[in-house]
Design a protein around this motif. Structure first.
Motif, PDB file in Angstrom:
ATOM      1  N   LEU A  56       0.824  -1.218   0.000  1.00 55.75           N
ATOM      2  CA  LEU A  56       0.000   0.000   0.000  1.00 55.75           C
ATOM      3  C   LEU A  56       0.856   1.266   0.000  1.00 55.75           C
ATOM      4  CD1 LEU A  56      -2.742  -1.047   2.589  1.00 55.75           C
ATOM      5  CD2 LEU A  56      -2.978  -0.925   0.114  1.00 55.75           C
ATOM      6  N   THR A  57       2.012   1.206   0.641  1.00 58.50           N
ATOM      7  CA  THR A  57       2.870   2.388   0.704  1.00 58.50           C
ATOM      8  C   THR A  57       3.324   2.826  -0.676  1.00 58.50           C
ATOM      9  OG1 THR A  57       3.629   1.726   2.911  1.00 58.50           O
ATOM     10  CG2 THR A  57       4.988   3.320   1.708  1.00 58.50           C
ATOM     11  N   GLU A  58       3.572   1.876  -1.563  1.00 58.40           N
ATOM     12  CA  GLU A  58       4.010   2.216  -2.912  1.00 58.40           C
ATOM     13  C   GLU A  58       2.948   3.001  -3.673  1.00 58.40           C
ATOM     14  OE1 GLU A  58       4.904  -1.461  -4.726  1.00 58.40           O
ATOM     15  OE2 GLU A  58       6.662  -1.911  -3.460  1.00 58.40           O
ATOM     16  N   GLN A  59       1.651   2.822  -3.322  1.00 57.91           N
ATOM     17  CA  GLN A  59       0.579   3.473  -4.061  1.00 57.91           C
ATOM     18  C   GLN A  59      -0.036   4.643  -3.294  1.00 57.91           C
ATOM     19  OE1 GLN A  59      -2.113   0.419  -5.861  1.00 57.91           O
ATOM     20  NE2 GLN A  59      -0.813  -1.027  -4.757  1.00 57.91           N
ATOM     21  N   SER A  60       0.423   4.900  -2.077  1.00 59.38           N
ATOM     22  CA  SER A  60      -0.117   6.033  -1.315  1.00 59.38           C
ATOM     23  C   SER A  60       1.007   6.673  -0.516  1.00 59.38           C
ATOM     24  CB  SER A  60      -1.256   5.556  -0.401  1.00 59.38           C
ATOM     25  OG  SER A  60      -0.816   4.519   0.466  1.00 59.38           O
ATOM     26  N   SER A  61       1.103   6.364   0.761  1.00 59.59           N
ATOM     27  CA  SER A  61       2.189   6.804   1.631  1.00 59.59           C
ATOM     28  C   SER A  61       2.229   5.875   2.822  1.00 59.59           C
ATOM     29  CB  SER A  61       1.981   8.258   2.093  1.00 59.59           C
ATOM     30  OG  SER A  61       0.860   8.347   2.964  1.00 59.59           O
TER      31      SER A  61
END
Length: 538
Positions: free
Chosen positions: A73-78
């Protein structure tokens, strides 16, 4: 008495562990609403994927898989958005598991009831403790088929639970089913789609102690400025440094605003959630934070000065004040509410009734006694059969919401809440207290008598007005029989205090203070009867 179940002991209800306040985001521009929708839709799609991954992992999920989900999820948001999504997913999965076990218990209760009624002859009458047989052969046959259906459902749910499988709908399962009944719900497809998309958005961020204003993702300053940390794919929409978007709206919290301001000034953690009310066309901001456990009184201290027992009903709260000895004092009071209309109206009615009850308790410095109710097993179809109106009546009673509201509001006013076992309070209250408390000027209902029973149980007294008589003979030779004054109570047989003014028609003013002194009365075997007689000289 052998058929009665064991009563749970009264206990002091602990206070709330968190606080949530809400305010409206006013004067949002069209650009602000567009950005909020884009961010919410993006994060909502990520939350749906993460929930799917969590459900697929089942019981094999561990900290390593959690970390892997967060990295994805971090790769697509923060990193902060990913942490909020994974924690929300974990809570949602755990809630589904709790609902699953509750569903199993409901199915088991239904199966047991049907098996019992099928084992009885057709037409056999039931008792207050257990239902009787079914009315006709046709109903018996229909219920026998329903028994197989419930057993099949129970087997399926148990298999799902053992395998760690849960069924979750993001965006409200009831709203999803409404899609197939738009005419009955008086909704168009466009309006339904708007509500569905709003329910599936994700715009919430957990607080972080030590960070500026207690939250780096959704930040609200002491001046009311609201800003968002945009996810990486939407960073081009930023209108402030460091990839942030500042809304044109300014917010202020009317309720607990000072507490909120103290927290953000000290950089203590505050969680925020932004959501849209499509029915009103408004956006709202909710702030929440944890609080230390409220210091509550002990059970003995709560009982010291008496308390108020109240009974929850479909349209009112019946309350009666009890002294420390378990005697009802004054007159009963009733706090009415109307549970028809919208959910907001029902919630306001419950809060209005509770605040009147709490103000009464606050003025007199009393604790409150409430039943520890749970109507989950009482609302099933198999429990009451054809009594649909009664089932609807029980289902409409807001016991869970009322209890949560009461505990939260009582903690703010410093009022102690005592919970008691609800078994037999209405039945025994009507049996032992309704008739004695009814007079020409006061009509006591079953609900008022139940409030007395609840209060006496919270005080540790039996609901019966008198204890059982001695086994040897019907007198006080084996000890005092009333529960209001025990043999060791000081001055229980002392003289009455002298009260000036007229008392009753039979006792004039200033008289009656020696009513307990047997030597001052003309009674058999007392010295007053055997004193020497002196003739009047006149």
């Amino acid at each position: 008495m052998g058929g009665l179940r064991e009563m749970a002991a009264p206990f002091v209800v602990p206070g709330p562990s968190g606080v949530a306040i809400r305010t409206r985001l006013k004067h949002l521009s069209a650009g602000d609403e567009k950005v909020l929708c884009l961010v919410g839709d993006l994060l909502g799609s990520l939350a749906s994927r993460d929930l799917k991954a969590r459900c697929a992992a089942g019981l094999d999920h561990d900290s390593e898989r959690w970390a892997e989900r967060k990295r994805t999820l971090t790769e697509q948001s923060s990193s902060r958005w990913a942490g909020s999504i994974t924690r929300a997913t974990h809570d949602q999965w755990a809630l589904a598991r709790r609902g699953q076990i509750a569903h199993i218990h409901s199915l088991q209760a239904g199966i047991e009831t049907i098996e019992h009624r099928l084992s009885l002859p057709v037409g056999e009458k039931g008792t207050k403790q257990a239902p009787g047989g079914y009315r006709s052969k046709q109903e018996w046959f229909a219920k026998s088929r329903r028994l197989h259906l419930l057993e099949d459902r129970l087997q399926t749910v148990r298999a799902d639970r053992e395998a760690g499988v849960v069924h979750v709908v993001r965006g409200d399962k009831r709203l999803l089913n409404t899609r197939h009944h738009l005419e009955q719900a008086q909704l168009t497809e466009k309006r339904w789609r708007t509500r569905w998309q709003a329910g599936r958005r994700f715009l919430q961020a957990d607080g972080e102690s030590g960070k500026r204003y207690g939250n780096e993702t959704i930040r609200v300053t002491d001046e009311g400025e609201v800003s968002l940390k945009l996810p990486a794919p939407l960073a081009h929409l930023a209108n402030a440094p460091h990839g942030r978007y500042v809304l044109t709206a300014r917010v202020a919290f009317a309720h607990r605003g000072e507490q909120w301001a103290d927290r953000i000034t000290a950089n203590r953690a505050v969680a925020y959630r932004i959501h849209e009310d499509t029915g009103r066309g408004r956006w709202y901001l909710t702030a929440s934070w944890t609080i230390p456990p409220v210091q509550t009184l002990s059970l003995a201290a709560a009982r010291a000065g008496g308390l108020i027992g109240f009974d929850t009903n479909a349209d009112h709260l019946a309350a009666w004040r009890m002294d420390e000895h378990g005697n009802p004092t004054g007159n009963p009071r009733r706090f009415f509410y109307d549970l028809s209309g919208t959910a907001q109206h029902r919630d306001a009615q419950v809060r209005h009734a509770l605040i009147r009850l709490l103000h009464w308790a606050k003025r007199d410095g009393l604790a409150i006694a409430i039943e520890d109710l749970d109507f989950t097993a009482e609302t099933t179809r198999e429990k009451h059969g054809r009594r649909k109106r009664f089932r609807n009546l029980i289902s409409g009673m807001p016991v869970a919401r009322l209890r949560a509201r009461l505990v939260s509001m009582a903690a703010e006013l410093g009022i102690t809440v005592v919970a008691v076992d609800p078994a037999y309070t209405s039945k025994w209250g009507a049996q032992h207290w309704q008739k004695p408390l009814t007079s020409k000027t006061r009509k006591t209902t079953r609900h008022d008598a139940a409030a007395v029973a609840i209060g006496r149980r919270a005080l540790g007294h039996p609901i019966r007005r008198r204890a059982a008589p001695p086994r040897t003979h019907q007198s006080d030779g084996c000890g005092h029989r009333t529960v209001q004054a025990r043999p060791g109570t000081p001055e229980r047989e002392g003289n009455r205090p002298r009260v000036p003014g007229p008392r009753t028609r039979s006792v004039r003013a200033g008289r009656g203070e020696k009513a307990v002194d047997q030597n001052a009365q003309h009674r058999s075997g007392r010295s007053a009867e055997h004193e020497p007689w002196h003739q009047d000289s006149q």
